[in-house]
Write a protein that holds these residues in place. Sequence first.
Motif, PDB file in Angstrom:
ATOM      1  N   UNK A   1      -7.654  26.981  49.504  1.00  0.00           N
ATOM      2  CA  UNK A   1      -7.412  27.645  48.228  1.00  0.00           C
ATOM      3  C   UNK A   1      -8.676  27.570  47.364  1.00  0.00           C
ATOM      4  N   UNK A   2      -8.874  28.614  46.595  1.00  0.00           N
ATOM      5  CA  UNK A   2     -10.006  28.611  45.674  1.00  0.00           C
ATOM      6  C   UNK A   2      -9.626  27.873  44.392  1.00  0.00           C
ATOM      7  N   UNK A   3     -10.626  27.561  43.604  1.00  0.00           N
ATOM      8  CA  UNK A   3     -10.381  26.892  42.324  1.00  0.00           C
ATOM      9  C   UNK A   3      -9.472  27.753  41.459  1.00  0.00           C
ATOM     10  N   UNK A   4      -9.693  29.056  41.457  1.00  0.00           N
ATOM     11  CA  UNK A   4      -8.856  29.963  40.654  1.00  0.00           C
ATOM     12  C   UNK A   4      -7.407  29.954  41.122  1.00  0.00           C
ATOM     13  N   UNK A   5      -7.193  29.949  42.416  1.00  0.00           N
ATOM     14  CA  UNK A   5      -5.828  29.924  42.951  1.00  0.00           C
ATOM     15  C   UNK A   5      -5.127  28.615  42.583  1.00  0.00           C
ATOM     16  N   UNK A   6      -5.855  27.523  42.674  1.00  0.00           N
ATOM     17  CA  UNK A   6      -5.275  26.233  42.309  1.00  0.00           C
ATOM     18  C   UNK A   6      -4.993  26.202  40.815  1.00  0.00           C
ATOM     19  N   UNK A   7      -5.929  26.702  40.026  1.00  0.00           N
ATOM     20  CA  UNK A   7      -5.775  26.732  38.560  1.00  0.00           C
ATOM     21  C   UNK A   7      -4.498  27.471  38.159  1.00  0.00           C
ATOM     22  N   UNK A   8      -4.174  28.554  38.858  1.00  0.00           N
ATOM     23  CA  UNK A   8      -2.973  29.334  38.556  1.00  0.00           C
ATOM     24  C   UNK A   8      -1.692  28.535  38.792  1.00  0.00           C
ATOM     25  N   UNK A   9      -1.734  27.557  39.678  1.00  0.00           N
ATOM     26  CA  UNK A   9      -0.549  26.765  40.015  1.00  0.00           C
ATOM     27  C   UNK A   9      -0.423  25.490  39.196  1.00  0.00           C
ATOM     28  N   UNK A  10      -1.447  25.167  38.401  1.00  0.00           N
ATOM     29  CA  UNK A  10      -1.387  23.927  37.625  1.00  0.00           C
ATOM     30  C   UNK A  10      -0.445  24.084  36.439  1.00  0.00           C
ATOM     31  N   UNK A  11       0.200  22.994  36.099  1.00  0.00           N
ATOM     32  CA  UNK A  11       1.098  22.953  34.956  1.00  0.00           C
ATOM     33  C   UNK A  11       0.648  21.864  34.000  1.00  0.00           C
ATOM     34  N   UNK A  12       1.256  21.878  32.820  1.00  0.00           N
ATOM     35  CA  UNK A  12       0.972  20.872  31.816  1.00  0.00           C
ATOM     36  C   UNK A  12       1.131  19.478  32.419  1.00  0.00           C
ATOM     37  N   UNK A  13       0.141  18.646  32.256  1.00  0.00           N
ATOM     38  CA  UNK A  13       0.205  17.280  32.740  1.00  0.00           C
ATOM     39  C   UNK A  13      -0.477  17.048  34.079  1.00  0.00           C
ATOM     40  N   UNK A  14      -0.786  18.116  34.798  1.00  0.00           N
ATOM     41  CA  UNK A  14      -1.415  17.946  36.110  1.00  0.00           C
ATOM     42  C   UNK A  14      -2.792  17.289  36.006  1.00  0.00           C
ATOM     43  N   UNK A  15      -3.579  17.685  35.003  1.00  0.00           N
ATOM     44  CA  UNK A  15      -4.908  17.095  34.853  1.00  0.00           C
ATOM     45  C   UNK A  15      -4.816  15.649  34.362  1.00  0.00           C
ATOM     46  N   UNK A  16      -3.790  15.350  33.582  1.00  0.00           N
ATOM     47  CA  UNK A  16      -3.565  13.970  33.149  1.00  0.00           C
ATOM     48  C   UNK A  16      -3.275  13.097  34.361  1.00  0.00           C
ATOM     49  N   UNK A  17      -2.391  13.570  35.222  1.00  0.00           N
ATOM     50  CA  UNK A  17      -2.073  12.832  36.440  1.00  0.00           C
ATOM     51  C   UNK A  17      -3.290  12.740  37.353  1.00  0.00           C
ATOM     52  N   UNK A  18      -4.048  13.809  37.452  1.00  0.00           N
ATOM     53  CA  UNK A  18      -5.274  13.793  38.247  1.00  0.00           C
ATOM     54  C   UNK A  18      -6.220  12.712  37.738  1.00  0.00           C
ATOM     55  N   UNK A  19      -6.359  12.624  36.433  1.00  0.00           N
ATOM     56  CA  UNK A  19      -7.209  11.592  35.843  1.00  0.00           C
ATOM     57  C   UNK A  19      -6.721  10.201  36.184  1.00  0.00           C
ATOM     58  N   UNK A  20      -5.426   9.997  36.110  1.00  0.00           N
ATOM     59  CA  UNK A  20      -4.864   8.690  36.445  1.00  0.00           C
ATOM     60  C   UNK A  20      -5.109   8.358  37.912  1.00  0.00           C
ATOM     61  N   UNK A  21      -4.931   9.330  38.787  1.00  0.00           N
ATOM     62  CA  UNK A  21      -5.149   9.125  40.213  1.00  0.00           C
ATOM     63  C   UNK A  21      -6.619   8.766  40.482  1.00  0.00           C
TER      64      UNK A  21
END
Length: 66
Positions: A1-21
């Motif tokens: 998947x491209x960054x754009x395709x992944x970006x379209x599937x992200x929801x609120x809180x996904x980057x917060x969880x990514x940061x924690x991970x």
Amino acid sequence: MTIEQIKEKTLYGDYTLLGQVMGINAPAAKMRFFRGDEIAKKALLKIIANREALIKEFQKKQNSLH
């Protein structure tokens, strides 16, 4: 998947969880993802896949109760 395709599937809180991970703050995690960091990309894909599977599982259980 491209960054754009992944970006379209992200929801609120996904980057917060990514940061924690990743052990960093959410804005830094988001920037790493947008810069093409493979670890950030793989982790975010896993977050999205797990979220979608969890939603599907609970919706299936809810539908079987009705």
